[in-house]
Design an enzyme around this catalytic site. Sequence first.
Site, PDB file in Angstrom:
ATOM      1  CG  ASP A  74       9.917  12.186  -5.305  1.00  0.00           C
ATOM      2  OD1 ASP A  74       8.896  11.703  -4.773  1.00  0.00           O
ATOM      3  OD2 ASP A  74      11.061  11.716  -5.130  1.00  0.00           O
ATOM      4  CB  THR A 102       3.876   1.858 -14.850  1.00  0.00           C
ATOM      5  OG1 THR A 102       4.022   2.681 -15.999  1.00  0.00           O
ATOM      6  CG2 THR A 102       3.097   0.616 -15.208  1.00  0.00           C
ATOM      7  CG  ASN A 118       4.140   6.496  -8.552  1.00  0.00           C
ATOM      8  OD1 ASN A 118       4.140   7.556  -9.152  1.00  0.00           O
ATOM      9  ND2 ASN A 118       5.159   6.112  -7.784  1.00  0.00           N
ATOM     10  CB  ILE A 171      15.342   9.328 -15.140  1.00  0.00           C
ATOM     11  CG1 ILE A 171      16.646  10.078 -15.416  1.00  0.00           C
ATOM     12  CG2 ILE A 171      14.310   9.677 -16.199  1.00  0.00           C
ATOM     13  CD1 ILE A 171      16.533  11.562 -15.558  1.00  0.00           C
TER      14      ILE A 171
HETATM   15  C1  FPP Z   1       5.524  11.800  -5.456  1.00  0.00           C
HETATM   16  O1  FPP Z   1       5.586  12.078  -4.102  1.00  0.00           O
HETATM   17  C2  FPP Z   1       4.251  12.218  -5.982  1.00  0.00           C
HETATM   18  C3  FPP Z   1       3.311  11.355  -6.494  1.00  0.00           C
HETATM   19  C4  FPP Z   1       3.475   9.906  -6.580  1.00  0.00           C
HETATM   20  C5  FPP Z   1       2.048  11.862  -6.997  1.00  0.00           C
HETATM   21  C6  FPP Z   1       2.112  13.240  -7.566  1.00  0.00           C
HETATM   22  C7  FPP Z   1       0.751  13.756  -7.527  1.00  0.00           C
HETATM   23  C8  FPP Z   1       0.396  15.030  -7.464  1.00  0.00           C
HETATM   24  C9  FPP Z   1       1.341  16.172  -7.536  1.00  0.00           C
HETATM   25  C10 FPP Z   1      -1.027  15.359  -7.324  1.00  0.00           C
HETATM   26  C11 FPP Z   1      -1.745  15.195  -8.606  1.00  0.00           C
HETATM   27  C12 FPP Z   1      -2.236  13.822  -8.763  1.00  0.00           C
HETATM   28  C13 FPP Z   1      -2.848  13.330  -9.871  1.00  0.00           C
HETATM   29  C14 FPP Z   1      -3.226  11.884  -9.899  1.00  0.00           C
HETATM   30  C15 FPP Z   1      -3.135  14.172 -11.062  1.00  0.00           C
HETATM   31  P1  FPP Z   1       5.811  10.876  -3.109  1.00  0.00           P
HETATM   32  O2  FPP Z   1       4.486  10.462  -2.577  1.00  0.00           O
HETATM   33  O3  FPP Z   1       6.583   9.783  -3.774  1.00  0.00           O
HETATM   34  O4  FPP Z   1       6.660  11.586  -2.039  1.00  0.00           O
HETATM   35  P2  FPP Z   1       7.744  10.929  -1.102  1.00  0.00           P
HETATM   36  O5  FPP Z   1       8.873  10.489  -1.992  1.00  0.00           O
HETATM   37  O6  FPP Z   1       8.136  12.070  -0.215  1.00  0.00           O
HETATM   38  O7  FPP Z   1       7.070   9.808  -0.363  1.00  0.00           O
END
Ligand code: FPP
Length: 230
Positions: free
Chosen positions: A17, A63, A65, A185
């Site tokens: 995250d 799911t 996301n 979680i």
């Molecule tokens: C959470 O950060 C991260 C995600 C929802 C995606 C994680 C993806 C990667 C590490 C790249 C690889 C991707 C794939 C599809 C294999 P956030 O966007 O929720 O961060 P924030 O909470 O700071 O907004």
Amino acid sequence: MAENTGGIPRHVAIIMDGNGRWAKRRLLPRGAGHRAGMNRMIGLAEHIFDCGVAYCTLFALSTENLSRPQEELEGLFSLFRSYFPANTQRLKSKGIALRVIGDRALLPEDIVALIAEGERATAEGKRGTLVLAIGYGGRQDILAAVNEAVRRGKEVSMAEFEGMLSTGDLPAPDLLIRTGKELRISNFLLWQAAYSELYFTDVLFPDFSDVEFDRALAAYAKRERRFGKL
Ligand code: FPP
């Protein structure tokens, strides 16, 4: 369930995250954060297996996301398209098998095809298993197993039920890490994490270096695991 105490965890699961906040702090679009996260994910996975971990499960997309704006999702899928094939070959050359868990019906068809090809190409890997959770939800995983048990028409044992989860042939995670400051979680491996040691860090995922991972390992090594016993 894996019964090891301290030492190197056999199975590490990570909630990656903080990509969006990483980008925001740099006045960059969220997609730049995901690209940085993708690069970190690749380097980190290599380090994790070099540390002697046998199974690593990474929560790439839940799911939930999948309800993010189409533009962000398209960005994530195009990252996947451009990074996945070369990295599958890299995993293969290092003897790492790739597995993907999650509901493939929720993903674009070409991504599903890439996943199937990646799993096929690396199936012989014996050194470790990298599990990517994409379109994955812990509740959905449990519900699918319940429905499978109902279809079988008789009561099932704990071991049989665990075998019906998408992680059926994997040990439970010993260590569950979440980067990016939140203390929850978020529908990750709900059943499987029942006795996982939890490690939360404020570090945003793109900044979660190998050294930060080693800190999590050191914290794990000091934990006393009792699995509810004395
Ligand atoms: C959470 O950060 C991260 C995600 C929802 C995606 C994680 C993806 C990667 C590490 C790249 C690889 C991707 C794939 C599809 C294999 P956030 O966007 O929720 O961060 P924030 O909470 O700071 O907004």
